[in-house]
Design an enzyme around this catalytic site. Structure first.
Site, mmCIF file in Angstrom:
data_model
loop_
_atom_site.group_PDB
_atom_site.id
_atom_site.type_symbol
_atom_site.label_atom_id
_atom_site.label_comp_id
_atom_site.label_asym_id
_atom_site.label_seq_id
_atom_site.Cartn_x
_atom_site.Cartn_y
_atom_site.Cartn_z
ATOM 1 N N HIS A 176 42.698 45.979 59.517
ATOM 2 C CA HIS A 176 43.798 46.931 58.293
ATOM 3 C C HIS A 176 42.809 45.698 56.985
ATOM 4 C CE1 HIS A 176 44.274 50.529 60.505
ATOM 5 N NE2 HIS A 176 45.094 49.561 60.954
ATOM 6 N N HIS A 184 48.170 54.947 55.881
ATOM 7 C CA HIS A 184 48.355 55.012 57.439
ATOM 8 C C HIS A 184 50.063 54.210 57.607
ATOM 9 C CE1 HIS A 184 49.237 52.318 60.699
ATOM 10 N NE2 HIS A 184 48.282 52.147 60.973
ATOM 11 N N GLU A 201 45.440 59.083 60.484
ATOM 12 C CA GLU A 201 44.418 58.022 60.054
ATOM 13 C C GLU A 201 43.330 58.288 59.304
ATOM 14 O OE1 GLU A 201 44.853 53.519 61.340
ATOM 15 O OE2 GLU A 201 46.482 54.814 62.617
#
Length: 346
Positions: free
Chosen positions: A104, A176, A308
């Site tokens: 991420h 997210h 996601e």
């Protein structure tokens, strides 16, 4: 639209939170720290409003650390194996922050940056802009990203992503948010009925990195082509669901239905549409009860789930996957829509 102070970062930067409201009884709160959605408040089948995402009421709690609740994940969402990739003959080394991998966007990803806000009241929208400098977290190129959150009268939250770069770079942006459509009326999210418009998923190794195989979901616990509750086959999936689904018709860049979720206690329905080729379905396996959120809700294991929308994990190292490389002169564009509704069943 409403604007309020939401606290300050350790270096003294002021952070704001913005509220979008429509005529359908839905309101959405977004902070320019990480582009975090802190609340999505929607009515249930009885008209009772409730917050359907996991989040906190103040900035300090986010600063103390959390598993990406509601945030923009980037420059590259999901995992990149061993934090390395080669682009145009040059190897790049990224921050390692998830076992042996990069996750991420790294140690200070887009979720931990203060974005420049612009209110767009005519569209009932908030525009956020962030300039990621060349070399940030190891990535090449200065990347200028914008994310626009729009709340429509069709009861949709539309998230539009755009980015440009001055040097070739991978990019994979997502939101997210962790959802729980019961809004506190259930102990966990395991009774949510999920449908995913995918016929394959990316098989992963012990470090959650794709092997490159796209395996059919048919006849396996991974198959949500027809609705199943999250909990019905969870024990048959080692570690729980944390897998990227290959969306049907996911290569045409058109908005298409990716998933539909129904929560029977409240009657809430969440539909997800996206231009992205994949969607990570995550069943909140690493929530452990140590975090307490809005309304004093304890976020224990499987209390929330994520949808996601994204490109596939480790795409920079997987030439057979849809490319995540953005070149100078081109514009990265992706959109995701979350549609909120209720179902009244006799």
């Amino acid at each position: 639209m409403q604007e309020e102070n939401f606290g300050k970062t350790p270096d003294g930067t002021a952070v704001k939170r913005y509220t979008l409201i429509n005529q359908q009884g839905t309101s959405i709160k977004i902070t320019n720290y990480g582009g975090i959605i802190t609340h999505i408040i929607t009515p249930d089948k009885n008209g009772e409003a409730g917050n359907i995402v996991l989040g906190f009421d103040n900035l300090d709690t986010y600063l103390a650390g959390h598993p990406y609740f509601g945030a923009i994940a980037g420059r590259c969402a999901n995992r990149i194996a061993k934090g390395k990739f080669t682009l145009n003959g040059q190897e790049y080394t990224l921050a390692i922050n998830n076992g042996p991998n990069h996750l991420h966007g790294g140690l200070q990803g887009f979720d931990k940056q203060v974005w420049t806000p612009e209110m767009l009241p005519e569209q009932n929208a908030l525009k956020l802009t962030y300039i990621s400098k060349d070399g940030e977290e190891g990535y090449p190129g200065t990347l200028t990203s914008t994310v626009i959150y729009t709340l429509t009268e069709a009861n949709e939250l539309k998230i539009d992503y755009e980015a440009t770069t001055d040097k070739a770079t991978p990019i994979n942006l997502t939101n997210h948010s962790y959802f729980n459509l019961a809004a506190g009326q259930a102990e966990d999210a395991l009774n949510h009925e999920v449908m995913v418009q995918a016929d394959r998923y990316t098989v992963i190794d012990e470090n959650l990195i794709p092997t490159g195989e796209l395996r059919p979901v048919a006849g396996t616990p991974m198959d949500f082509a027809t609705p199943h509750t999250i909990g019905s086959r969870l024990t048959q999936v080692e570690g729980g669901y944390d897998h990227n689904y290959v969306l049907i018709n996911g290569q045409d860049k058109q908005l298409k239905l990716a998933a539909r979720v129904y929560e029977p206690l409240t009657g809430r329905v969440l539909e997800t549409y996206t231009t992205q080729p994949g969607m990570q379905f995550y069943s909140g396996n690493f929530l452990d009860g140590t975090l307490t959120g809005s309304d004093n809700k304890i976020f224990k294991k499987h209390y929330g789930f994520c949808l996601e929308t994204q490109h596939f994990p480790d795409s920079p190292n997987q030439p057979s996957f849809p490319s995540t490389i953005l070149n100078p002169g081109n514009t990265y564009k992706e959109s995701t829509v979350y549609r909120f509704a209720v179902r009244n069943e006799a």
